[in-house]
Write an enzyme that holds these catalytic residues in place. Structure first.
Site, PDB file in Angstrom:
ATOM      1  N   ASP A   1       0.676  -1.250  -0.101  1.00  0.00           N
ATOM      2  CA  ASP A   1       0.018  -0.023   0.069  1.00  0.00           C
ATOM      3  C   ASP A   1       0.787   1.199   0.090  1.00  0.00           C
ATOM      4  O   ASP A   1       0.748   2.156  -0.925  1.00  0.00           O
ATOM      5  CB  ASP A   1      -1.089   0.014   1.157  1.00  0.00           C
ATOM      6  CG  ASP A   1      -0.418  -0.465   2.551  1.00  0.00           C
ATOM      7  OD1 ASP A   1       0.784  -0.489   2.657  1.00  0.00           O
ATOM      8  OD2 ASP A   1      -1.388  -0.206   3.454  1.00  0.00           O
TER       9      ASP A   1
ATOM     10  N   SER B   1      -5.380  -5.210  12.752  1.00  0.00           N
ATOM     11  CA  SER B   1      -5.685  -3.584  12.763  1.00  0.00           C
ATOM     12  C   SER B   1      -6.471  -3.079  13.754  1.00  0.00           C
ATOM     13  O   SER B   1      -7.349  -2.450  13.401  1.00  0.00           O
ATOM     14  CB  SER B   1      -6.385  -3.608  11.214  1.00  0.00           C
ATOM     15  OG  SER B   1      -5.812  -2.333  10.727  1.00  0.00           O
TER      16      SER B   1
ATOM     17  N   ASP C   1      -5.477  -0.014   5.981  1.00  0.00           N
ATOM     18  CA  ASP C   1      -6.396  -0.535   7.466  1.00  0.00           C
ATOM     19  C   ASP C   1      -7.517   0.526   7.478  1.00  0.00           C
ATOM     20  O   ASP C   1      -8.542  -0.173   7.794  1.00  0.00           O
ATOM     21  CB  ASP C   1      -5.386  -0.521   8.338  1.00  0.00           C
ATOM     22  CG  ASP C   1      -4.250  -1.494   8.402  1.00  0.00           C
ATOM     23  OD1 ASP C   1      -4.402  -2.176   7.338  1.00  0.00           O
ATOM     24  OD2 ASP C   1      -3.388  -1.525   9.009  1.00  0.00           O
TER      25      ASP C   1
ATOM     26  N   LYS D   1       3.771  -2.537  18.231  1.00  0.00           N
ATOM     27  CA  LYS D   1       4.514  -1.575  17.929  1.00  0.00           C
ATOM     28  C   LYS D   1       5.097  -0.693  18.898  1.00  0.00           C
ATOM     29  O   LYS D   1       5.061   0.479  19.021  1.00  0.00           O
ATOM     30  CB  LYS D   1       3.432  -0.547  17.018  1.00  0.00           C
ATOM     31  CG  LYS D   1       2.771  -1.234  15.837  1.00  0.00           C
ATOM     32  CD  LYS D   1       3.520  -1.188  14.617  1.00  0.00           C
ATOM     33  CE  LYS D   1       3.212  -2.021  13.353  1.00  0.00           C
ATOM     34  NZ  LYS D   1       1.756  -2.009  13.065  1.00  0.00           N
TER      35      LYS D   1
HETATM   36  P1  NG1 Z   1      -0.763  -3.765  10.347  1.00  0.00           P
HETATM   37  O1  NG1 Z   1      -0.815  -5.102  10.403  1.00  0.00           O
HETATM   38  O2  NG1 Z   1      -2.252  -3.175  11.128  1.00  0.00           O
HETATM   39  O3  NG1 Z   1       0.258  -3.218  11.352  1.00  0.00           O
HETATM   40  C1  NG1 Z   1       0.527  -2.241   8.613  1.00  0.00           C
HETATM   41  C2  NG1 Z   1       0.079  -1.107   7.978  1.00  0.00           C
HETATM   42  C3  NG1 Z   1      -0.765  -1.304   6.668  1.00  0.00           C
HETATM   43  C4  NG1 Z   1       0.291  -2.088   5.700  1.00  0.00           C
HETATM   44  C5  NG1 Z   1       0.615  -3.421   6.405  1.00  0.00           C
HETATM   45  C6  NG1 Z   1       1.543  -4.551   5.624  1.00  0.00           C
HETATM   46  C7  NG1 Z   1      -0.517   0.921   9.308  1.00  0.00           C
HETATM   47  C8  NG1 Z   1      -1.626   1.411  10.316  1.00  0.00           C
HETATM   48  N1  NG1 Z   1      -0.921  -0.474   8.786  1.00  0.00           N
HETATM   49  O4  NG1 Z   1      -0.482  -2.938   9.032  1.00  0.00           O
HETATM   50  O5  NG1 Z   1      -1.066   0.000   6.033  1.00  0.00           O
HETATM   51  O6  NG1 Z   1       1.326  -1.492   5.158  1.00  0.00           O
HETATM   52  O7  NG1 Z   1       1.287  -3.073   7.730  1.00  0.00           O
HETATM   53  O8  NG1 Z   1       0.588  -4.901   4.534  1.00  0.00           O
HETATM   54  O9  NG1 Z   1       0.683   1.211   9.312  1.00  0.00           O
END
Ligand code: NG1
Length: 507
Positions: A87, A178, A223, A267
């Site tokens: 993305d 997410s 997300d 995170k």
């Molecule tokens: P998650 O799995 O929610 O940490 C993150 C990013 C997405 C995308 C994915 C990998 C955020 C909020 N979300 O998702 O945009 O890059 O990693 O595909 O940064």
């Protein structure tokens, strides 16, 4: 009190339909009322009584503030079927909303304070004032996600009013499903309703994607977009810059099974660095390819991400383009000296021009910047998403499943975001007849997603419990089982759910 059905499922038709009598219910009977029950029924296919109790509890708590506009907001989590880390590179993803969500019941206040209580004790009450500029808490608490949304929306309404909300979430945190973006979306919708702010979904999704960078991660827009715009029984093929989408039906004779590896993907500071390393390496790959293209006499127009230096935009044949990419990105590990020479800029200048956070200047990643591998994952993953969307639309589920396995292998070997636990789950799924399986979300732990024939769903879930939890984890990571004694809940199925929405209740 009346509950007014505001906007649900088809948010394109967003409207206040309080005049439709079917959606007006009386306060006292609120939770017994068939209209509300139908409303919940339109969202949840199973566990209706549980949901009714859940919403009811939050509403009861919110009555501690007897007066004031009262809103109920729901925002779902998501599972990404395919398209990982594409993305923010300008390439598509294919997620769907899941049957785990966050619900907030909020009441308008007369001052400029926001307070959010959480039914889960692990998340202490958040309170902050809108009088001062909002700052993210460095420890990475859940309050950051509430603040991220408000920090963005307050730009529209500097004199905005605050609210007190009670929230309950069923999306497992740090699981790649997410939960954080669902909270951002939920907090944003609550703030918008309280302050009568109207923003189109597409615009809101794009703004909330940037807004979430407030917490310190440099992710993309998948997300927030899926939580806001998801459609029942469909996945969305999302494209970015600008955001756009196509709906793709999820086949009814198959089931999506999600399994938490029990390894958290938080995170926190160290994990955030490992996550952020990937967008940094992708931006450097973009810079290097752009510089090499310029040297070869082709100047891409203001390139910012890998999709901007894609061969599609250039009058180059495949071979010529691949040669340029090789010259730009090899050897497989790059240091600042090589980057400076190739880009004819100092490392500080590179960092400024390509939005590389300062922390990477003095502390490059262990093993150097792996632009070559990252590039190959992203480009091939983007192709897989296109093929997978087509396959799903044509009912070719077998091909779709193979693309899921291909995606996992690429996440594992080229993007290096998998873990032994996620790999074990995918192997177990393959041996037990899953059509497709892969890690889902950012990686480094969290969940896998599986596509299985409806007829073998129960057996498949039992196999996961036996072979992964009782077999693999017991042998290799008993600590994870001890930490999560309720691991039976870690395997669940989901339909593709509708996106976020709100109800208004007025006294
Ligand atoms: P998650 O799995 O929610 O940490 C993150 C990013 C997405 C995308 C994915 C990998 C955020 C909020 N979300 O998702 O945009 O890059 O990693 O595909 O940064």
């Amino acid at each position: 009190m009346q509950i007014i059905y505001y906007c649900y499922i088809n948010r394109k038709k967003r409207q206040n339909i309080s005049t439709v009598s079917g959606y007006l219910v009386q306060t006292e009977q609120m939770m017994n009322d068939t209209s509300l029950f139908h409303f919940l029924q339109s969202i949840y296919e199973t566990g209706l009584m549980q949901q009714r109790n859940r919403y009811s509890d939050l509403i009861k708590q919110s009555r501690r503030i007897p007066d004031g506009d009262r809103y109920i907001v729901r925002a779902p989590g998501r599972v990404n079927l395919i398209g990982e880390h594409t993305d923010y590179n300008g390439y598509p993803v294919l997620p769907m909303a899941i049957n785990r969500d966050i619900v907030l019941v909020g009441v308008k206040r007369s001052d400029r304070v926001i307070t959010v209580h959480n039914s889960d004790d692990r998340f202490p009450t958040v309170t902050f004032s809108l009088e001062k500029p909002l700052k993210a808490d460095r420890a990475g608490t859940w309050s950051n996600y509430v603040k991220a949304a408000i920090n963005e929306l307050i730009k529209n309404m500097p004199a905005a009013t605050g609210f007190t909300a009670w929230t309950d979430g069923t999306i497992p945190p740090a699981a790649g499903l997410s939960s954080s973006s669902a909270l951002v979306v939920g907090a944003a919708l609550m703030f918008m309703k309280i302050n009568a702010i109207q923003i189109e979904d597409m615009d809101l999704a794009e703004r909330l994607a940037k807004a979430e960078h407030f917490v310190g991660t440099a992710g993309g827009g998948m997300d927030q977009a899926i939580s806001l715009m998801a459609q029942k029984n469909h996945a969305l093929k999302l494209d970015f810059f600008p955001l756009r989408y196509k709906t793709v039906s999820v086949p009814t004779d198959y089931r999506v099974v999600i399994c938490h590896s029990l390894l958290d993907a938080p995170k926190t500071e160290q994990a955030r660095r490992e996550y952020n390393r990937r967008p940094v390496e992708c931006r450097l790959a973009t810079a290097l390819i752009a510089a090499e293209l310029c040297r070869a006499g082709f100047s891409p127009n203001n390139p910012q991400r890998l999709a901007d230096v894609d061969n599609d935009h250039l009058p180059l044949d495949k071979k010529q383009y691949q040669k340029i990419v090789g010259q730009a990105l090899l050897p497989a590990s790059l240091d600042w000296k090589t980057l400076s020479r190739r880009l004819s800029l100092s490392k500080e200048e590179i960092a400024t021009k390509w939005s590389i956070p300062d922390e990477w200047i003095d502390q490059p990643p262990a093993g150097g910047f792996k632009c070559w591998k990252r590039y190959h994952h992203v480009i091939n993953e983007a192709r897989r998403v296109n093929k997978a969307s087509r396959a799903l639309a044509e009912g070719d589920t077998e091909s779709f499943g193979l693309l899921m396995y291909g995606s996992h292998q690429s996440c594992r070997r080229k993007f290096e975001i998998s873990t032994p636990e996620l790999n074990a789950l995918v192997d177990i799924a393959w041996k037990n007849g899953a059509i497709g399986a892969r890690l889902t979300g950012a990686g480094f732990g969290g969940c896998t997603v599986h596509l299985v024939r409806r007829s073998i769903k129960e057996k498949f879930m039992t196999r996961l419990l036996d072979d992964y939890f009782a077999g693999y984890l017991r042998k290799n990571r008993p600590d994870l089982l001890e930490k999560h004694p309720n691991f039976h809940n870690a395997v669940f199925t989901t339909q593709a759910m509708a996106g976020a929405g709100c109800l208004k209740s007025t006294d």
